[in-house]
Design a protein around this motif. Structure first.
Motif, PDB file in Angstrom:
ATOM      1  N   ILE A 126     127.627 -37.837 -31.740  1.00  0.00           N
ATOM      2  CA  ILE A 126     128.362 -38.863 -31.003  1.00  0.00           C
ATOM      3  C   ILE A 126     127.561 -40.150 -31.181  1.00  0.00           C
ATOM      4  O   ILE A 126     126.361 -40.187 -30.864  1.00  0.00           O
ATOM      5  CB  ILE A 126     128.491 -38.534 -29.509  1.00  0.00           C
ATOM      6  CG1 ILE A 126     129.093 -37.148 -29.313  1.00  0.00           C
ATOM      7  CG2 ILE A 126     129.336 -39.585 -28.793  1.00  0.00           C
ATOM      8  CD1 ILE A 126     129.007 -36.642 -27.882  1.00  0.00           C
ATOM      9  N   LYS A 127     128.197 -41.172 -31.698  1.00  0.00           N
ATOM     10  CA  LYS A 127     127.518 -42.458 -31.880  1.00  0.00           C
ATOM     11  C   LYS A 127     128.183 -43.498 -30.993  1.00  0.00           C
ATOM     12  O   LYS A 127     129.383 -43.756 -31.107  1.00  0.00           O
ATOM     13  CB  LYS A 127     127.555 -42.912 -33.333  1.00  0.00           C
ATOM     14  CG  LYS A 127     126.706 -44.161 -33.593  1.00  0.00           C
ATOM     15  CD  LYS A 127     126.473 -44.381 -35.073  1.00  0.00           C
ATOM     16  CE  LYS A 127     125.480 -45.516 -35.308  1.00  0.00           C
ATOM     17  NZ  LYS A 127     125.169 -45.691 -36.751  1.00  0.00           N
ATOM     18  N   GLY A 128     127.416 -44.057 -30.071  1.00  0.00           N
ATOM     19  CA  GLY A 128     127.922 -45.098 -29.189  1.00  0.00           C
ATOM     20  C   GLY A 128     127.626 -46.477 -29.755  1.00  0.00           C
ATOM     21  O   GLY A 128     126.570 -46.702 -30.354  1.00  0.00           O
ATOM     22  N   THR A 129     128.565 -47.406 -29.557  1.00  0.00           N
ATOM     23  CA  THR A 129     128.408 -48.777 -30.048  1.00  0.00           C
ATOM     24  C   THR A 129     128.790 -49.771 -28.958  1.00  0.00           C
ATOM     25  O   THR A 129     129.856 -49.636 -28.338  1.00  0.00           O
ATOM     26  CB  THR A 129     129.294 -49.027 -31.284  1.00  0.00           C
ATOM     27  OG1 THR A 129     128.903 -48.138 -32.334  1.00  0.00           O
ATOM     28  CG2 THR A 129     129.157 -50.468 -31.784  1.00  0.00           C
ATOM     29  N   ILE A 130     127.910 -50.742 -28.712  1.00  0.00           N
ATOM     30  CA  ILE A 130     128.261 -51.917 -27.896  1.00  0.00           C
ATOM     31  C   ILE A 130     128.578 -53.027 -28.876  1.00  0.00           C
ATOM     32  O   ILE A 130     127.690 -53.548 -29.559  1.00  0.00           O
ATOM     33  CB  ILE A 130     127.108 -52.325 -26.960  1.00  0.00           C
ATOM     34  CG1 ILE A 130     126.721 -51.164 -26.036  1.00  0.00           C
ATOM     35  CG2 ILE A 130     127.506 -53.548 -26.138  1.00  0.00           C
ATOM     36  CD1 ILE A 130     125.523 -51.467 -25.149  1.00  0.00           C
TER      37      ILE A 130
END
Length: 372
Positions: A126-130
């Motif tokens: 799971i890769k989170g991005t802001i």
């Protein structure tokens, strides 16, 4: 401008282990020191198989590097948890403090088990991005393990025994010596991590040289690129035996391999990586000569043979007479792979990427070794 203290993803399943078809749930947490402007916060759920290696070709000025690779995607889904993906528009902000965004994602069925190798992998992240306007985006990474069930009871060969024999002659100048003969036997070929593989080996040394003897548990991984395949061999464990003098013969029994946490055989549902396991008798003549290798392929599954379960329960009741008889299949524990951690940092990950950048897959493990 906004200052980020931390950006992380936590899973409700603390072990981070799921079977294909289960639901992955958790929360993304953003901790801000000051207000931050952004377009959105999104999560990318990715399952991918990947193989890559390079080989040198030619010589001198014609020497060049050839790259072989292959990729297959099992899923690639993006979920917005804040901002434009939910509400439209391009400008949003979060005040200072900690902000938590829950998520839930259902894994597709028929996924291959997680695997990390030197030449390729099956990886779930799971890769989170802001997404920040006019600035570098901030990222966080969380990997998790997926298991594909391999039930040994569904494989007819798993409960059967196997035997292999081979021989070789040693040559010294123009003379040929008598043969070395080796035989290896197992009473079944299907096991789960935590079980013991008992084997019997016999050898005859009709040469004029002393021979060393050992047995290996080996993992053979084949990586398939679009134009070529490559095979890697890894010795998981070795057991040494006494040397065999010229003219002698011997029978070796009573030793065992305890199977550590390892990915299941075949890596079912993956088309670019194949995993096999063998135990191998190795007879090593002194001096210049090739070893005699006598292999037997075994199967490592995730669900044990019912006959092995019954044997374990019988042994347990004899060791602990007061223990109530077990009826159901014993539940496994889950242990990290004996192969150790892997750096899972991508080329695009840099100083703005937080989270888990090393990862060790987790596999089933039946802690039966003390009683079997």
């Amino acid at each position: 401008m906004g200052k980020l203290r931390s950006f992380q993803i936590d899973l409700d399943n603390l072990q981070g282990l799921y079977w294909a078809g289960q639901t992955v749930s958790g929360r993304a947490t953003v901790d801000l020191e000051s207000e931050m402007k952004m377009r959105e916060i999104r999560l990318n759920f990715e399952g991918k198989g990947y193989v890559r290696w390079t080989e040198s070709r030619g010589s001198g000025q014609n020497r060049h590097t050839v790259t072989y690779s292959a990729t297959e995607y099992y899923f690639n889904n993006v979920m917005s948890v804040f901002g434009k993906g939910l509400s439209g528009g391009d400008e949003y902000s979060l005040p200072p403090g900690q902000h938590t965004f829950p998520f839930s994602f259902v894994l597709p069925p028929n996924l291959p088990s997680s695997f990390e190798g030197s030449t390729g992998h099956v990886r779930y992240i799971i890769k989170g991005t802001i997404d920040r306007p006019w600035r570098f985006d901030d990222h966080t990474v969380r990997a998790f393990s997926v298991l594909c069930a391999l039930d040994l009871n569904q494989l007819p060969l798993a409960s059967q025994g196997a035997e292999a024999t081979d021989s070789k002659n040693l040559c010294c100048l123009c003379c040929k010596s008598g043969p070395i003969v080796g035989t290896l036997k197992v009473n079944r070929i299907g096991y789960v991590p935590g079980e013991s593989i008992y084997f019997e080996a016999s050898a005859q040394n009709m040469t004029g040289r002393e021979c060393g003897m050992s047995a290996n548990l080996e993992m053979i991984t084949t990586f398939h690129a679009t134009r070529k395949s490559r095979q890697d061999r890894k010795v998981i464990n070795t057991i040494q035996y006494q040397n065999l003098n010229p003219g002698d013969s011997t029978v070796w029994s009573g030793d065992r391999f305890i199977i550590p946490p390892l990915p299941p055989s075949y890596l079912v549902n993956c088309n670019i990586i194949d995993i096999r396991y063998i135990i191998k008798l190795v007879i090593d003549p002194s001096g210049p000569a090739f070893d005699l290798n006598v292999p037997i392929e075994i199967i490592i599954g995730t669900v044990p043979l019912q006959s092995a379960v019954q044997q374990y329960q019988h042994t347990l009741s004899s060791v602990q007479p007061s223990a109530p008889p077990a009826i159901a299949m014993p539940a496994p524990s889950y242990n990290e792979s004996i192969l150790g951690p892997t750096n899972i940092k991508d080329e695009g990950d840099g100083e703005h990427t937080q989270g888990q950048l090393t990862f060790t897959p987790t596999y089933t493990y039946y802690n039966w070794s003390k009683t079997t």
